[in-house]
Write an enzyme that holds these catalytic residues in place. Sequence first.
Site, short mmCIF file in Angstrom:
data_model
loop_
_atom_site.label_atom_id
_atom_site.label_comp_id
_atom_site.label_asym_id
_atom_site.label_seq_id
_atom_site.Cartn_x
_atom_site.Cartn_y
_atom_site.Cartn_z
N GLU A 58 0.83 -1.13 0.17
CA GLU A 58 -0.09 0.11 0.06
C GLU A 58 0.79 1.32 0.02
O GLU A 58 0.47 2.46 -0.90
CB GLU A 58 -1.11 -0.13 1.17
CG GLU A 58 -1.99 1.09 1.28
CD GLU A 58 -2.47 1.57 2.65
OE1 GLU A 58 -1.68 1.64 3.51
OE2 GLU A 58 -3.82 1.91 2.61
N TRP A 80 -8.35 -2.17 -0.21
CA TRP A 80 -9.11 -1.22 -0.67
C TRP A 80 -10.21 -1.29 -1.61
O TRP A 80 -10.93 -0.53 -2.36
CB TRP A 80 -7.98 -0.23 -1.51
CG TRP A 80 -7.50 0.82 -0.66
CD1 TRP A 80 -6.18 0.61 -0.07
CD2 TRP A 80 -8.03 1.97 0.01
NE1 TRP A 80 -5.71 1.86 0.73
CE2 TRP A 80 -6.89 2.59 0.85
CE3 TRP A 80 -9.11 2.59 0.00
CZ2 TRP A 80 -7.21 3.64 1.42
CZ3 TRP A 80 -9.44 3.77 0.67
CH2 TRP A 80 -8.45 4.33 1.46
N TYR A 94 -4.94 9.43 -1.88
CA TYR A 94 -3.68 9.61 -1.23
C TYR A 94 -2.62 10.00 -2.11
O TYR A 94 -1.73 10.75 -2.39
CB TYR A 94 -3.19 8.72 -0.06
CG TYR A 94 -4.20 8.37 1.02
CD1 TYR A 94 -4.06 9.47 2.21
CD2 TYR A 94 -4.96 7.50 0.90
CE1 TYR A 94 -4.81 8.99 3.22
CE2 TYR A 94 -5.91 7.30 2.02
CZ TYR A 94 -5.73 8.00 3.22
OH TYR A 94 -6.47 7.90 4.03
N CYS A 146 -7.90 9.71 5.73
CA CYS A 146 -8.15 9.57 7.15
C CYS A 146 -6.96 10.13 7.65
O CYS A 146 -6.97 10.79 8.56
CB CYS A 146 -8.40 7.94 7.53
SG CYS A 146 -10.16 7.68 7.12
N ARG A 166 -7.75 12.12 11.10
CA ARG A 166 -9.04 12.84 11.63
C ARG A 166 -10.08 11.82 12.03
O ARG A 166 -10.96 11.98 12.96
CB ARG A 166 -9.59 13.48 10.36
CG ARG A 166 -10.18 12.52 9.05
CD ARG A 166 -11.19 13.14 8.21
NE ARG A 166 -11.24 12.05 7.31
CZ ARG A 166 -12.15 11.32 7.48
NH1 ARG A 166 -13.14 11.08 8.29
NH2 ARG A 166 -12.40 10.33 6.35
N ASP A 169 -9.87 3.84 12.78
CA ASP A 169 -10.35 2.52 13.10
C ASP A 169 -9.63 2.01 13.93
O ASP A 169 -8.46 1.42 13.29
CB ASP A 169 -10.77 2.22 11.75
CG ASP A 169 -11.27 0.71 12.06
OD1 ASP A 169 -11.07 0.14 13.12
OD2 ASP A 169 -11.65 0.19 11.06
N1 MHF Z 1 -13.64 1.17 8.42
C1 MHF Z 1 -12.58 1.55 7.87
N2 MHF Z 1 -11.47 1.15 8.55
C2 MHF Z 1 -10.08 1.50 7.83
O1 MHF Z 1 -8.82 1.11 8.49
C3 MHF Z 1 -9.97 1.79 6.68
C4 MHF Z 1 -11.39 2.14 5.69
N3 MHF Z 1 -12.31 1.86 6.46
N4 MHF Z 1 -11.37 2.35 4.48
C5 MHF Z 1 -9.98 2.63 3.77
C6 MHF Z 1 -8.98 1.83 4.32
C7 MHF Z 1 -8.81 0.19 4.01
N5 MHF Z 1 -8.02 0.03 5.14
C8 MHF Z 1 -8.11 -1.29 5.76
C9 MHF Z 1 -8.86 -2.33 5.08
C10 MHF Z 1 -9.19 -3.51 5.40
C11 MHF Z 1 -8.24 -3.72 6.47
C12 MHF Z 1 -8.61 -5.30 7.10
O2 MHF Z 1 -9.58 -5.99 6.84
N6 MHF Z 1 -7.47 -6.04 7.73
C13 MHF Z 1 -7.55 -7.27 8.11
C14 MHF Z 1 -7.06 -8.11 6.88
C15 MHF Z 1 -5.65 -7.59 6.47
C16 MHF Z 1 -5.21 -7.88 5.17
O3 MHF Z 1 -6.14 -8.71 4.23
O4 MHF Z 1 -4.40 -7.60 4.54
C17 MHF Z 1 -6.57 -7.48 9.48
O5 MHF Z 1 -6.75 -8.15 10.15
O6 MHF Z 1 -5.83 -6.69 9.73
C18 MHF Z 1 -7.42 -3.05 7.33
C19 MHF Z 1 -7.28 -1.67 6.69
C20 MHF Z 1 -7.77 1.01 6.27
N7 MHF Z 1 -8.93 2.01 5.88
O1 LIG Z 2 -5.94 4.65 6.67
C1 LIG Z 2 -7.10 4.63 7.37
C2 LIG Z 2 -8.30 4.59 6.50
C3 LIG Z 2 -9.36 4.90 7.00
N1 LIG Z 2 -9.40 4.49 8.44
C4 LIG Z 2 -10.91 4.43 9.00
C5 LIG Z 2 -11.47 5.49 9.96
C6 LIG Z 2 -12.98 5.21 9.75
O2 LIG Z 2 -13.31 4.24 10.82
C7 LIG Z 2 -13.29 5.01 8.46
C8 LIG Z 2 -13.61 6.15 7.62
O3 LIG Z 2 -14.81 6.70 7.69
P1 LIG Z 2 -15.23 8.23 7.68
O4 LIG Z 2 -16.66 8.04 7.98
O5 LIG Z 2 -14.88 8.82 6.57
O6 LIG Z 2 -14.32 8.78 9.02
O7 LIG Z 2 -11.69 4.51 8.01
C9 LIG Z 2 -8.40 4.41 9.20
O8 LIG Z 2 -8.54 4.05 10.57
N2 LIG Z 2 -7.22 4.20 8.57
#
Ligand code: MHF
Ligand SMILES: O=c1ccn([C@H]2C[C@H](O)[C@@H](COP(=O)(O)O)O2)c(=O)[nH]1
Length: 264
Positions: A58, A80, A94, A146, A166, A169
Amino acid sequence: MKAYLDLLNDVLENGVQKQDRTGTGTISVFGRQMRMNLAEGFPLLTTKKLHIKSIVHELLWFLSGDTNIKYLRDNGVTIWDEWADEEGNLGRVYGAQWRTWPGQNGQVIDQISNVIHQIKTNPDSRRHLVNAWNVAEIDTMALPPCHYAFQFYVAEGKLSCMFQMRSVDTFLGLPFNLASYALLTHMVAQQCDLEVGDLIWTGGDVHIYLNHLEQVKLQLTREPYPLPQLRIKRKPDSIFDYQFEDFEFVNYQSHPGIKAPIAV
Ligand SMILES: Nc1nc(=O)c2c([nH]1)NC[C@@H]1CN(c3ccc(C(=O)N[C@@H](CCC(=O)O)C(=O)O)cc3)CN21
Ligand SMILES: O=c1ccn([C@H]2C[C@H](O)[C@@H](COP(=O)(O)O)O2)c(=O)[nH]1
């Protein structure tokens, strides 16, 4: 990574229930900071196994300026997928802001090249900033940034980095974000012939999704292992020439992964 586990406890103890855009529901606190000394080890979570491949690819993808998920998919990274359109596009997220921020009169600003040039030529500057919060382009993005800004700081031959989020998660996103900015700081330090200093994280709405509470509690029962070390196997010609194979995470020992649903 005690600071991260303390933050989870802080949100559990002080978080208030709050609805959110995704309809999942969260507990949330506002305004927190963590600091870690990168010389003491690489901040990769040890209380659950992290998918390092996703984090490294990423970051390389951001640095290349790409905003289509094809590169990620080709490398087995799916984080993503949920936000892309049918062609795999995410809009001007980004990578676009880091490398091709639109300036005056058709000018295109490469913030990454600029900040590295500044660090090398004027290390004491207080303007080593990269910003992804491009107000005029927010509407074109699949998700507004974020982690929306970061700043470097040079003192006593060491490079520190502070990044701003801002919306956080805390269970799924933050471990990725910490590792990603730590990796970026190591890369920029190598390019600028500096040692690594501190990584500082600042969070706005710091939340735990209600469907992550059990996972968080499980994680808090686990004892952390010593942090791994990052080894960068060569010095590429520029910040844009790193490859996945250049990085080795030495002695990464972790507890098993913990599955959790991502809020879309
Ligand atoms: N709700 C939310 N949280 C995020 O952290 C987040 C978003 N949305 N949207 C955009 C990006 C995408 N990101 C993500 C998306 C998925 C995982 C996730 O599922 N992680 C799992 C599996 C990892 C993998 O497949 O590589 C984990 O256990 O960490 C982590 C960050 C970070 N961002
Ligand atoms: O790099 C990242 C990208 C996204 N997030 C999290 C933070 C929120 O839970 C969602 C985004 O939702 P918004 O309603 O736009 O705030 O994704 C993260 O922690 N890290």
